[in-house]
Structures are given as structure tokens and as C-alpha cells.
Design a protein around this motif. Structure first.
Motif, PDB file in Angstrom:
ATOM      1  N   VAL A   5     -24.832   2.614   6.179  1.00 59.11           N
ATOM      2  CA  VAL A   5     -25.378   3.079   4.845  1.00 59.11           C
ATOM      3  C   VAL A   5     -24.833   1.976   3.721  1.00 59.11           C
ATOM      4  O   VAL A   5     -25.365   1.583   2.830  1.00 59.11           O
ATOM      5  CB  VAL A   5     -24.435   4.552   4.392  1.00 59.11           C
ATOM      6  CG1 VAL A   5     -24.463   4.759   2.976  1.00 59.11           C
ATOM      7  CG2 VAL A   5     -24.793   5.496   5.181  1.00 59.11           C
ATOM      8  N   SER A   8     -26.953  -1.029   4.187  1.00 54.87           N
ATOM      9  CA  SER A   8     -28.253  -0.879   3.580  1.00 54.87           C
ATOM     10  C   SER A   8     -28.051  -0.915   2.171  1.00 54.87           C
ATOM     11  O   SER A   8     -29.125  -1.335   1.585  1.00 54.87           O
ATOM     12  CB  SER A   8     -28.586   0.616   3.888  1.00 54.87           C
ATOM     13  OG  SER A   8     -29.876   0.799   3.452  1.00 54.87           O
ATOM     14  N   THR A  47     -18.298   3.508  -0.334  1.00 52.39           N
ATOM     15  CA  THR A  47     -19.735   3.750  -0.880  1.00 52.39           C
ATOM     16  C   THR A  47     -19.727   4.082  -2.167  1.00 52.39           C
ATOM     17  O   THR A  47     -20.443   3.086  -2.993  1.00 52.39           O
ATOM     18  CB  THR A  47     -20.316   4.670   0.032  1.00 52.39           C
ATOM     19  OG1 THR A  47     -20.180   4.256   1.417  1.00 52.39           O
ATOM     20  CG2 THR A  47     -21.762   4.871  -0.103  1.00 52.39           C
ATOM     21  N   PHE A  69     -31.829   3.819  -3.970  1.00 52.07           N
ATOM     22  CA  PHE A  69     -31.201   3.585  -2.638  1.00 52.07           C
ATOM     23  C   PHE A  69     -31.764   4.462  -1.848  1.00 52.07           C
ATOM     24  O   PHE A  69     -32.120   4.327  -0.640  1.00 52.07           O
ATOM     25  CB  PHE A  69     -29.546   3.656  -2.713  1.00 52.07           C
ATOM     26  CG  PHE A  69     -29.184   3.322  -1.196  1.00 52.07           C
ATOM     27  CD1 PHE A  69     -29.494   2.536  -0.528  1.00 52.07           C
ATOM     28  CD2 PHE A  69     -28.308   4.436  -0.925  1.00 52.07           C
ATOM     29  CE1 PHE A  69     -29.006   2.538   0.793  1.00 52.07           C
ATOM     30  CE2 PHE A  69     -27.582   4.400   0.563  1.00 52.07           C
ATOM     31  CZ  PHE A  69     -27.866   3.385   1.188  1.00 52.07           C
ATOM     32  N   TRP A  72     -35.066   3.706  -0.565  1.00 53.17           N
ATOM     33  CA  TRP A  72     -34.720   2.192   0.259  1.00 53.17           C
ATOM     34  C   TRP A  72     -34.687   2.881   1.513  1.00 53.17           C
ATOM     35  O   TRP A  72     -35.004   2.279   2.648  1.00 53.17           O
ATOM     36  CB  TRP A  72     -33.810   1.484  -0.368  1.00 53.17           C
ATOM     37  CG  TRP A  72     -33.637   0.156   0.345  1.00 53.17           C
ATOM     38  CD1 TRP A  72     -32.402   0.310   1.481  1.00 53.17           C
ATOM     39  CD2 TRP A  72     -34.043  -1.141   0.331  1.00 53.17           C
ATOM     40  NE1 TRP A  72     -32.295  -0.891   1.858  1.00 53.17           N
ATOM     41  CE2 TRP A  72     -33.256  -1.779   1.125  1.00 53.17           C
ATOM     42  CE3 TRP A  72     -34.821  -1.629  -0.409  1.00 53.17           C
ATOM     43  CZ2 TRP A  72     -33.422  -3.104   1.632  1.00 53.17           C
ATOM     44  CZ3 TRP A  72     -35.065  -3.163  -0.109  1.00 53.17           C
ATOM     45  CH2 TRP A  72     -34.467  -3.835   0.723  1.00 53.17           C
ATOM     46  N   TRP A  73     -33.669   3.751   1.575  1.00 50.47           N
ATOM     47  CA  TRP A  73     -33.306   4.256   3.014  1.00 50.47           C
ATOM     48  C   TRP A  73     -34.360   4.802   3.706  1.00 50.47           C
ATOM     49  O   TRP A  73     -34.351   4.561   4.946  1.00 50.47           O
ATOM     50  CB  TRP A  73     -32.358   5.593   2.634  1.00 50.47           C
ATOM     51  CG  TRP A  73     -31.571   5.885   3.842  1.00 50.47           C
ATOM     52  CD1 TRP A  73     -31.705   7.249   4.369  1.00 50.47           C
ATOM     53  CD2 TRP A  73     -30.635   5.298   4.506  1.00 50.47           C
ATOM     54  NE1 TRP A  73     -31.092   7.289   5.552  1.00 50.47           N
ATOM     55  CE2 TRP A  73     -29.996   6.255   5.728  1.00 50.47           C
ATOM     56  CE3 TRP A  73     -29.834   4.383   4.640  1.00 50.47           C
ATOM     57  CZ2 TRP A  73     -29.266   6.006   6.756  1.00 50.47           C
ATOM     58  CZ3 TRP A  73     -28.961   3.653   5.467  1.00 50.47           C
ATOM     59  CH2 TRP A  73     -28.437   4.851   6.678  1.00 50.47           C
ATOM     60  N   THR A  77     -34.408   1.146   5.782  1.00 49.79           N
ATOM     61  CA  THR A  77     -33.566   1.496   6.451  1.00 49.79           C
ATOM     62  C   THR A  77     -34.083   2.207   7.611  1.00 49.79           C
ATOM     63  O   THR A  77     -33.926   2.318   8.845  1.00 49.79           O
ATOM     64  CB  THR A  77     -32.053   1.798   6.113  1.00 49.79           C
ATOM     65  OG1 THR A  77     -31.908   0.843   5.130  1.00 49.79           O
ATOM     66  CG2 THR A  77     -31.140   2.005   7.182  1.00 49.79           C
ATOM     67  N   ILE A 147     -34.612  10.015  -1.408  1.00 46.42           N
ATOM     68  CA  ILE A 147     -35.144  10.194   0.039  1.00 46.42           C
ATOM     69  C   ILE A 147     -36.493  10.983  -0.052  1.00 46.42           C
ATOM     70  O   ILE A 147     -37.256  10.669   0.800  1.00 46.42           O
ATOM     71  CB  ILE A 147     -34.096  10.925   0.767  1.00 46.42           C
ATOM     72  CG1 ILE A 147     -32.773   9.872   0.941  1.00 46.42           C
ATOM     73  CG2 ILE A 147     -34.220  11.564   1.927  1.00 46.42           C
ATOM     74  CD1 ILE A 147     -31.685  10.547   1.686  1.00 46.42           C
TER      75      ILE A 147
END
Length: 180
Positions: A5, A8, A47, A69, A72-73, A77, A147
Motif C-alpha cells: 500500500v 503504491s 500510511t 489513490f 490508482w490501486w 497496482t 476503488i
């Protein structure tokens, strides 16, 4: 959270804002870890500190960083590290979202010390679904929205993601309504 995490987050910031910004964020946050080991658990504070400090250094609201993020995850990733697992979730967005509650069970095989969130689904309709997000970690609702947005982009579906309830408003968990 696991090192993957934090790594990333580093990759996102480095690619979008440059290595110098990552160095500034890391220094200002007080995180003195030279590199993150993907399979190693780290304290959640690492984090959270990175996100809060990134917000300060970049002048971007933390919620926007978390949303970006989250996308992006999934788009970077997730595809790089868990591509086959993501593909096994379903051949379309609706199927993937219906199968989302079982996704972390498979991830836990790879990360045995993981404390994953729990997802539940309800109100499954032809063009919408409610996603219930339960987690011991607070303040990550925009990461989850990101997400969901990343999944929608993966399946090339235009959606509206509406937050129906939130812990910040006294609820026990977040509920997102995903409309397509």
C-alpha cells in the motif's frame, strides 16, 4: 497496512508529481523507511501520515488524494500485482461487484496478517447496487470511492457513485450506491 500500500502511494506520487515531491513528503511526514517491503505489515499511522503530508505538500485535499489513490490501486497496482485475481472477479462490472465480498478472502491467502475491510452488497438491481463498506480503519471512504471508480473504468462503464451513509455522520459503516 502492508508495504504494498505504501509503495503504491510512493509510485503514485512519484509518477504524478515527481521524485522531489515524494522526498519532501517522506521527510515532512517523519517516515524514515528507505523502501517498503510489499509483504511486510507496517503500522497504519505510516500510511495515514503519508496521505496527510501529501495533502499539505501538494496542496490537494486528502479526500482527493485518497480518491486518486483508490483509482490508482485498481488501474495500476491491482492490474500489475493481482491481474488474474481481478479478472476472476467477473466479466462485467455488476458481476464483479456482486462477487466483491469474497475478494478479500482470496487476498488473505497472500497476506496472512491482513486486517481487510468487509464488503457486503444489497439492493441489487439491473443498473445499480449498494456496496456496504465495513472497516476498523476510519477515514478511507474516498479511497473506497476511488476503488469503485477504478473498477468502473476497468470495465469501461460510466457510473455515478453516491455515498448514502457514512460513519462520519453517525452510521456504523459506509454505503455506496453505484448506478450505471
Amino acid at each position: 497496512m502492508y508495504g504494498i500500500v505504501n509503495k503504491s502511494i510512493q509510485d503514485l506520487i512519484t509518477e504524478k508529481f515527481g521524485e522531489d515531491q515524494w522526498v519532501a513528503i517522506k521527510e515532512k511526514s517523519g517516515v524514515d523507511i528507505d523502501f517498503f517491503l510489499s509483504n511486510e505489515p507496517y503500522d497504519d499511522d505510516v500510511t495515514y501520515n503519508l496521505v496527510v503530508t501529501a495533502s499539505e505538500v501538494l496542496g490537494i485535499p486528502a479526500e482527493d488524494i485518497l480518491h486518486t489513490f483508490g483509482e490508482w490501486w485498481i488501474l495500476r497496482t491491482g492490474k500489475e500485482k493481482y491481474g488474474a485475481l481481478l479478472q476472476a472477479g467477473g466479466e462485467n462490472l455488476k458481476t464483479f461487484l456482486v462477487n466483491l465480498p469474497s475478494f478479500h478472502n482470496r487476498i488473505m491467502l497472500m497476506y496472512p496478517k491482513l486486517t481487510p475491510p468487509e464488503f457486503k452488497v444489497s439492493d441489487i438491481e439491473e443498473n445499480s447496487i449498494h456496496i456496504h463498506y465495513h472497516s476498523k480503519r476510519e477515514g478511507l471512504q474516498e479511497f473506497v470511492r476511488g476503488i469503485l471508480s477504478g473498477l468502473c473504468k476497468t470495465y469501461e462503464v460510466e457510473v455515478d457513485i453516491e455515498l448514502l451513509q457514512a460513519r462520519s455522520e453517525g452510521s456504523t459503516h459506509e454505503i455506496f450506491k453505484v448506478n450505471w
